[in-house]
Design an enzyme around this catalytic site. Structure first.
Site, mmCIF file in Angstrom:
data_model
loop_
_atom_site.group_PDB
_atom_site.id
_atom_site.type_symbol
_atom_site.label_atom_id
_atom_site.label_comp_id
_atom_site.label_asym_id
_atom_site.label_seq_id
_atom_site.Cartn_x
_atom_site.Cartn_y
_atom_site.Cartn_z
ATOM 1 N N ASP A 24 0.803 -1.221 0.000
ATOM 2 C CA ASP A 24 0.000 0.000 0.000
ATOM 3 C C ASP A 24 0.830 1.262 0.000
ATOM 4 O O ASP A 24 0.308 2.349 -0.233
ATOM 5 C CB ASP A 24 -0.829 0.037 1.296
ATOM 6 C CG ASP A 24 -2.193 -0.553 1.097
ATOM 7 O OD1 ASP A 24 -2.543 -0.870 -0.045
ATOM 8 O OD2 ASP A 24 -2.905 -0.696 2.108
HETATM 9 C C1 BGC Z 1 0.279 1.235 6.456
HETATM 10 C C2 BGC Z 1 -0.019 0.015 5.641
HETATM 11 C C3 BGC Z 1 -1.489 -0.191 5.575
HETATM 12 C C4 BGC Z 1 -2.241 1.067 5.228
HETATM 13 C C5 BGC Z 1 -3.706 0.846 5.445
HETATM 14 C C6 BGC Z 1 -0.460 2.404 5.888
HETATM 15 O O1 BGC Z 1 -0.176 3.572 6.587
HETATM 16 O O2 BGC Z 1 1.663 1.438 6.494
HETATM 17 O O3 BGC Z 1 0.601 -1.116 6.184
HETATM 18 O O4 BGC Z 1 -1.769 -1.089 4.569
HETATM 19 O O5 BGC Z 1 -1.833 2.173 5.954
HETATM 20 O O6 BGC Z 1 -4.483 1.820 4.830
HETATM 21 C C1 NOJ Z 2 -1.739 -3.772 5.516
HETATM 22 C C2 NOJ Z 2 -2.916 -3.683 4.609
HETATM 23 O O1 NOJ Z 2 -4.100 -4.024 5.306
HETATM 24 C C3 NOJ Z 2 -2.712 -4.587 3.414
HETATM 25 O O2 NOJ Z 2 -3.781 -4.445 2.519
HETATM 26 C C4 NOJ Z 2 -1.407 -4.310 2.730
HETATM 27 O O3 NOJ Z 2 -1.236 -5.277 1.716
HETATM 28 C C5 NOJ Z 2 -0.248 -4.353 3.694
HETATM 29 N N1 NOJ Z 2 -0.508 -3.488 4.808
HETATM 30 C C6 NOJ Z 2 1.070 -3.986 3.021
HETATM 31 O O4 NOJ Z 2 1.115 -2.637 2.685
#
Ligand code: BGC
Ligand code: NOJ
Length: 868
Positions: A491
């Site tokens: 993400d």
């Molecule tokens: C986090 C990610 C997560 C995302 C969720 C980010 O700030 O680092 O791990 O998937 O937020 O929206």
């Molecule tokens: C947490 C999120 O929920 C997931 O969708 C994502 O793949 C991982 N973070 C990695 O960014």
């Protein structure tokens, strides 16, 4: 049993040799032996609609279905101390006030023990000859949280004690509850019946809502309170709450401010005597007070409480009996048998909504997250998995993209975040195929599901799967690789974001229209998903469709091999300017784990030695004793062209922590290459049970996976965060059950394809599959660790490695012997896997002269004819 020394109020962490508890494997419990764990260690109560978070000191809260909209009890996030409101029972024994769970008074206990079990938590505290045990659980099928309370006098003298319960009500809408005080301080209402034994929280009940919460006591009470100001005192904390200290209740009625429920129970206990009763917290919505009172009557019988607790045990015994293993590694065994499956069910129930790291008021259900979660629980609750898949499909849009999140109560897509996360659609293919392989139920494919923006448009689930592939196929960049959109699985790799404005979200800022940024990870995932869909078509006897999808896959594979190989590993992406990301030529961020995992799992590098080279590079560049880091070297400064990833300090989260979710992918990739030793090493590196040895550093619960472990470049390497609600749970289970142990559901039966380390002599799996229980005994006499050389079913020899389906029958005994070279028994875990007779590193690394085309016509994926 650990003793908390009476004159050390806050025991020092160093004082114990690094252990805070032990696994009681036979009881399926984790036993915490001192209350001051490095972080609050959490468990979940509930399995249907009523859920609670419960820490090892009783902290946490309860909600009905939606952690934001129907929050029954309150929590103060990021409080000081961290975990300081929950299910509290105070004991006043001749003026000494203590809690069996230590908090909030933190009065030193003579003995403390917390047992986190499956759907329940038991906390025992003892002091001055009094033992008090609280057992918190929600019986299956009910909206009641029971706090079974047993008080024993183990001393030599008779005792007169007062107990005080405490539950702080949340005014239902959790965000409003902690922000809108000009309203909330005036609306709180309660009703009290049975001299205070039954306290009903009725805020906002009269206007538009049905919700009512009961906090009741099944025993006669000596008093009650419903006003927090009276019970605690305006200038006090819960650790010095006025009523328990004074030893008598105020019988207060809350009008606005902060309604609570509290009971006073007076006990006279002769030496050796004990009393058991319960406090119950119930959501009684439409039924209101009469239903609440009936409930209280029912649970006034201790036998009903015990029966409910036994039902909970039966519920879990039945679920877990579907998969059990005995093997030489106790970490693998206890995680797969118990804790990992349990965590998978929690991710089903909670998605990413409510944990000690997620507030329950933010994100809804993630599209990619929920699809991946299915892999971990489809064998446990196939019917619910089916519904989940259909709900998810209904949030796909007509062009194939998906709402990145949806709200569980309304099942509607979240328009704030929208779509355009270009890996999302492909996960629907992965989850659906896993469901059909587990259940054999192809009828799901013909289920009518509309599109979120065209609900009336006729489509069945199979059309959605085609849409998912065609979405990716139609959106490719200059290298013929899939466009990334806002982000792929990572993400925080936001190649189209270019944000310099601190007040916007990295994930939604930036325009993806017209961008050429491409993702190699999505390309690998496409290879995998296309192979899955082709396999499904073959199972349905639709060879033409299978071949069409296979051609699309071949074309993507060519692009991957031609454009995405960096020399020793696969690139991660091309940015919006067409520059490689994750290349040896980059100054930072030279190698990423995701593209190695997905290219290999998708079948890239199988014939030219690159798969092995890519994994070798993972071992050399990313593997650490704490697991495999996501990226190396980490980014030391913000890079506007990469987005959120470079906003994290080095070694944390996506910027090079061990992002645990990715590690099981590598375990599975090692299994594809028949390397059981590396597969097990990778599995164990993030395995929570195996982390117990370094628990002061690790800090999170040793019984469930965490999302992230600080990486080698972090200031605190090895420190875990974000336990419980992570996609790691599902993939860890798949990597253990299907990768290492090789018990692989397939359309026509269970496939047996283990990949274990040489020294493992044998293991045994009990697996319930499509109504039949298979007792599978696997022997590894020559230490080869893979390749089925013989398979016997109830004494009959079976060719190959597929267990034929049996009609519902008694247990089927399966004998497996490993050690055959794969060339002798043509076993293929996946299509496109490396020919094992060829040396692993042959083949040219330079595949040249491929056309750079976007959206070429070969093997286009389109609309299939409907499934009949
Ligand atoms: C986090 C990610 C997560 C995302 C969720 C980010 O700030 O680092 O791990 O998937 O937020 O929206
Ligand atoms: C947490 C999120 O929920 C997931 O969708 C994502 O793949 C991982 N973070 C990695 O960014």
């Amino acid at each position: 049993m650990a003793r908390i020394h009476p004159d050390v109020p806050t025991p020092k962490l160093e004082a114990m040799a690094g252990r805070f508890g032990v696994f009681d494997d036979a009881a399926r419990e984790y036993v915490i032996e001192r209350p001051d764990t490095p972080l609050p260690w959490l468990n979940y109560l509930g399995q249907d609609e009523l859920f609670g978070l419960c820490t090892n000191t009783g902290g946490g809260y309860t909600f009905w279905r939606d952690a934001r909209l129907r929050r029954l009890t309150r929590y103060r996030y990021n409080d000081v101390p961290l975990d300081s409101v929950g299910r509290y029972v105070y004991v006043n024994d001749g003026g000494t006030v203590w809690n069996p769970g230590w908090k909030p008074t933190k009065t030193p206990l003579d003995r403390y023990e917390c047992r986190h079990g499956l759907g329940y938590t038991r906390i025992l505290g003892a002091k001055d000859g009094i033992e008090a045990e609280l057992c918190f659980f929600v019986p299956p099928g009910e909206n009641v949280e029971i706090w079974r309370t047993t008080v024993r006098n183990s001393g030599a003298e008779a005792k007169d004690l007062s107990l005080f319960s405490y539950a702080e009500f949340c005014l239902y809408e959790a965000l409003n509850d902690m922000t809108n005080y000009q309203r909330t301080y005036s609306i709180g209402e309660v009703e009290v019946e049975r001299a205070g034994a039954a306290i009903f929280h009725t805020t906002e009940h009269r206007e538009r809502r049905e919700h009512v919460t009961l906090f009741g006591c099944t025993r006669e009470v000596a008093g009650y309170d419903t006003s927090r100001d009276t019970f605690v005192g305006i200038d006090n904390g819960l650790h010095e709450a006025a009523v328990p200290l004074a030893g008598h209740a105020g019988c207060s009625i809350a009008h606005g401010w902060n309604p609570i429920g509290a009971h006073q129970v007076d006990l006279h206990l002769e030496p050796g005597a004990e009393e058991t009763f319960a406090f119950v917290l119930a959501y009684v919505d439409e039924g209101g007070t009469p239903v609440g009172l009936e409930l209280l009557d029912r649970y006034s019988e201790p036998a009903s409480v015990d029966e409910a607790f036994a039902r909970l045990g039966g519920f879990w015994d039945d679920l877990l009996s579907r998969f059990q293993v005995e093997c030489p590694d106790r970490h693998v065994e206890r995680m797969l048998d118990t804790w990992n499956q349990y965590q998978c069910l929690v991710t089903f129930n909670l998605s990413r909504s409510a944990s000690l790291f997620e507030t329950g008021i933010g994100r809804g259900m993630g599209f990619r997250d929920s699809n991946q979660d299915i892999l971990g629980f489809v064998h446990l609750i196939p019917d619910q998995a089916r519904q989940r898949i259909l709900d998810l499909a209904a949030t796909q849009l007509a062009d194939g993209t998906c709402f990145h999140q949806y709200q569980p109560l309304t099942r509607e897509g979240n328009t704030d975040i929208g779509g355009g996360f270009n890996d999302d659609p492909l996960w629907l293919v992965v989850s659906t195929c896993a469901y059909v392989k587990e259940t054999g139920d192809t009828s799901i494919l013909g289920e009518a599901v509309g599109y979120a923006d065209a609900p009336d448009r006729e489509a069945d689930l199979l059309h959605h799967l085609e849409r998912s592939l065609s979405y990716t196929q139609a959106r490719r960049g200059p290298h013929g690789l899939p466009l990334i959109g806002h982000a792929d699985w990572n993400d925080c790799l936001n190649l189209n974001c270019f944000s310099t404005e601190p007040n916007e979200s990295f994930q939604t800022a930036g325009d993806v229209e017209g961008s050429v940024a491409e993702s190699v990870m999505i390309a690998g995932l496409f290879l995998y998903a296309a192979r899955e869909l082709a396999g499904l078509y073959r199972h349905l006897g639709r060879t033409d469709d299978a071949e069409r999808v296979e051609r699309a896959r071949e074309e993507m594979l060519e692009a991957v091999e031609a454009e995405a190989w960096d020399g020793d590993w696969y690139l991660r992406a091309f940015d919006a300017e067409g520059r490689p990301v994750g290349s040896h030529a980059c100054d930072e961020g030279q190698i990423f784990v995701e593209s190695q995992a997905w290219c290999v799992l998708g079948g890239a590098g199988a014939d030219n030695g690159r798969a092995r080279r890519a994994l070798g590079s993972v071992s050399r560049r990313l593997a650490t004793p704490d697991g495999i880091a996501l990226v190396q070297p980490t980014y030391s400064r913000y890079r506007v062209e990469l987005g959120e990833i470079s906003s994290y300090p080095p070694g944390y989260k996506e910027n090079g922590s061990v992002f645990c979710h990715t590690n099981p992918w590598i375990t599975l990739a090692w299994c594809l290459l028949d390397d059981g030793a590396n597969a097990l090493d990778t599995y164990l590196a993030i395995c929570p049970s195996a982390r117990e040895e370094r628990i002061e550093t690790y800090r999170c619960e040793p019984y469930v996976y965490a999302q992230t472990i600080a990486g080698p470049d972090a200031a605190t390497p090895g420190e875990a965060k974000n336990s419980w609600l992570t996609g790691t749970a599902a993939w860890a289970f798949v990597s253990g059950a299907q990768g290492l142990l090789g018990i692989v559901p397939d359309y026509d039966g269970l496939r047996i394809d283990p990949c274990i380390p040489g020294p493992w002599e044998s293991f045994h799996v009990t697996r319930r599959f499509r109504g039949t229980v298979y007792e599978i005994e696997v022997r590894n006499p020559d230490g080869v660790g893979h390749g089925v050389s013989s398979l016997a079913v109830d004494g009959r020899t079976v060719e190959g490695n597929l267990l034929p389906l049996e009609a519902d029958a008694g247990p089927v005994a399966v004998g497996v012997v490993l050690g055959s070279p794969r060339s002798a028994a043509p076993i293929r875990r996946v299509a496109g896997r490396r020919d094992p007779t060829r040396p692993a590193t042959v083949g040219s690394d330079d595949v040249e002269g491929r056309p750079r085309s976007a959206g070429a016509a070969v093997g286009a994926v389109g609309e299939p004819p409907s499934v009949g």
